[in-house]
Motif scaffolding. Sequence first.
Motif, short mmCIF file in Angstrom:
data_model
loop_
_atom_site.label_atom_id
_atom_site.label_comp_id
_atom_site.label_asym_id
_atom_site.label_seq_id
_atom_site.Cartn_x
_atom_site.Cartn_y
_atom_site.Cartn_z
N THR A 120 0.86 -1.18 0.00
CA THR A 120 0.00 0.00 0.00
C THR A 120 0.89 1.23 0.00
O THR A 120 2.04 1.16 0.46
N VAL A 147 -11.54 0.63 -4.21
CA VAL A 147 -11.74 0.12 -2.84
C VAL A 147 -13.14 0.45 -2.33
O VAL A 147 -13.40 0.41 -1.12
N LEU A 193 -14.68 -1.89 0.11
CA LEU A 193 -14.14 -1.86 1.46
C LEU A 193 -14.83 -0.81 2.32
O LEU A 193 -14.92 -0.96 3.54
N GLU A 196 -17.74 -2.71 3.53
CA GLU A 196 -17.30 -3.78 4.43
C GLU A 196 -16.84 -3.23 5.78
O GLU A 196 -17.13 -3.81 6.84
N LEU A 236 -4.85 0.72 -2.48
CA LEU A 236 -4.64 -0.71 -2.73
C LEU A 236 -4.06 -0.81 -4.14
O LEU A 236 -4.78 -0.80 -5.14
N PRO A 290 -2.14 -8.45 -0.93
CA PRO A 290 -3.33 -7.59 -0.86
C PRO A 290 -4.19 -7.81 0.38
O PRO A 290 -4.82 -6.87 0.86
N ASP A 291 -4.21 -9.05 0.90
CA ASP A 291 -5.00 -9.29 2.11
C ASP A 291 -4.42 -8.54 3.30
O ASP A 291 -5.15 -7.95 4.11
N LYS A 342 -5.25 -4.92 2.88
CA LYS A 342 -6.63 -4.61 3.27
C LYS A 342 -6.76 -4.51 4.78
O LYS A 342 -7.54 -3.69 5.29
N CYS A 343 -6.00 -5.31 5.50
CA CYS A 343 -6.02 -5.21 6.96
C CYS A 343 -5.45 -3.86 7.40
O CYS A 343 -5.96 -3.21 8.32
N LEU A 365 -5.56 -1.11 5.58
CA LEU A 365 -6.57 -0.13 5.22
C LEU A 365 -7.71 -0.10 6.22
O LEU A 365 -8.26 0.97 6.52
N LYS A 366 -8.05 -1.26 6.76
CA LYS A 366 -9.10 -1.31 7.78
C LYS A 366 -8.67 -0.54 9.02
O LYS A 366 -9.45 0.22 9.61
#
Length: 426
Positions: free
Chosen positions: A101, A122, A125, A128, A321, A328-329, A332-333, A335-336
């Motif tokens: 990222t 995104v 997301l 989500e 992303l 990428p997983d 994403k964590c 980014l969360k």
Amino acid sequence: MRGGWSKTFAAIGAVGLLAVSACGNSNDSGSGDSSSASKDVTVFTWWADGGEKAGLDGLVSVFGTDCKDYKFVNSAVAGGAGSNAKQVLANDLAAGNPPSTFQAHAGAELGDYIKNGQVDDVSSLYTEFGLDKAFPQNLIDNLTVDGKIYSIPANVHRANVVWTNPAVLKKAGIDANTAPASVDAWIADLEKLKAAGVKAPLATSKGFAQEMVMEAVLLAELGPEKFTGLWKGETDFNGADVTAALEKYKKLLSFTNADREAIDWPDALQYVNKGQAGYTLMGDWVAAQQLSDKVPDSAYTYWPAPGTAGNFQYLADSFTLPTNGKDPDGAKCWLKVVGSAEGQKAFNTKKGSIPARSDAVPADYPKYQQAAMADWKKDKIVPSCAHGAACTLGQNDSILSAIGQFSSGQNVQTFQQALAAAAKPN
């Protein structure tokens, strides 16, 4: 916001500094449990030191708790407003070697990455992670491009802020707690300081710092609507009102330090702190820098740039992303965490910025951020070109080139023509 703001910073607390290479990657896992980390998440930023790095450390701490399956890998590159980092990133993306990222200013700056197919959508997301409800709609609208969103903001900063040294201003009988009402009134105060023996009353530095001064003058002289129209092709950059504003910008430059092309913004800030200058214009990340440098809150004041009161010139640091990015997983964590209430609190309390989330509790933040949060809600929101909210990278590169040439050439007509060409929507 007036000079009294400076009395509020003490609540933020001292921040620790961690050494980071300015030239490459380092394996900094923050406060997470490295024994449980199994995958590297390479985070590319320009937050290499001071209050910026302290804010990053806050995010890393939450990431270490919430994303235990991953290891944070710091890929920070130093350089004012990310100028050095963006070049390194461009080379990496062109070579097909994106990080997990990367940091980017939210807004028009992302346009080049989107056009080049270098960042993924995104939008899902947001749903989500509940960000479609947590972020204010006006911010989401600013982030949306053709119905899609390509980054998650960690914060909101204010760009149009002047920082002062009250002791220096006192030499000329100037009240450091009250902002001059206009650019003309500020020029008059700068004249007083020069007459009082202050050789360079207004400290500034290379590149984007001068662009910020220019933007503040244009905003003050044109007003928010015409100012914003400059970057959209709706305001004539060759107009007489712009010419008059640029003449005032030229006058302001005459009060600045001779080495402005050789230093960065923290150096200009030190000129103010050491009593060698009365003012510097810089974003509110200065708040965290002052704390990092242990400058007493009584040693400086600050207010909106003259003529811009009631306007909140914003920028937002965000994370993307990347297309075909590493892990990428794990990204994403990250980014969360960036969008979460805990992550934004850990980040913003140390960086001096305010949370992008509208559900943040003001009482959880130091007093400066509380005041900024209130202004964000009531002031006219105006984007910054220097920090990517209003301009693409291509536009801003051309504007910076024109500013660099004007710093030495001082020809307003040539400068205005170059700005008009650079600002054309692409």
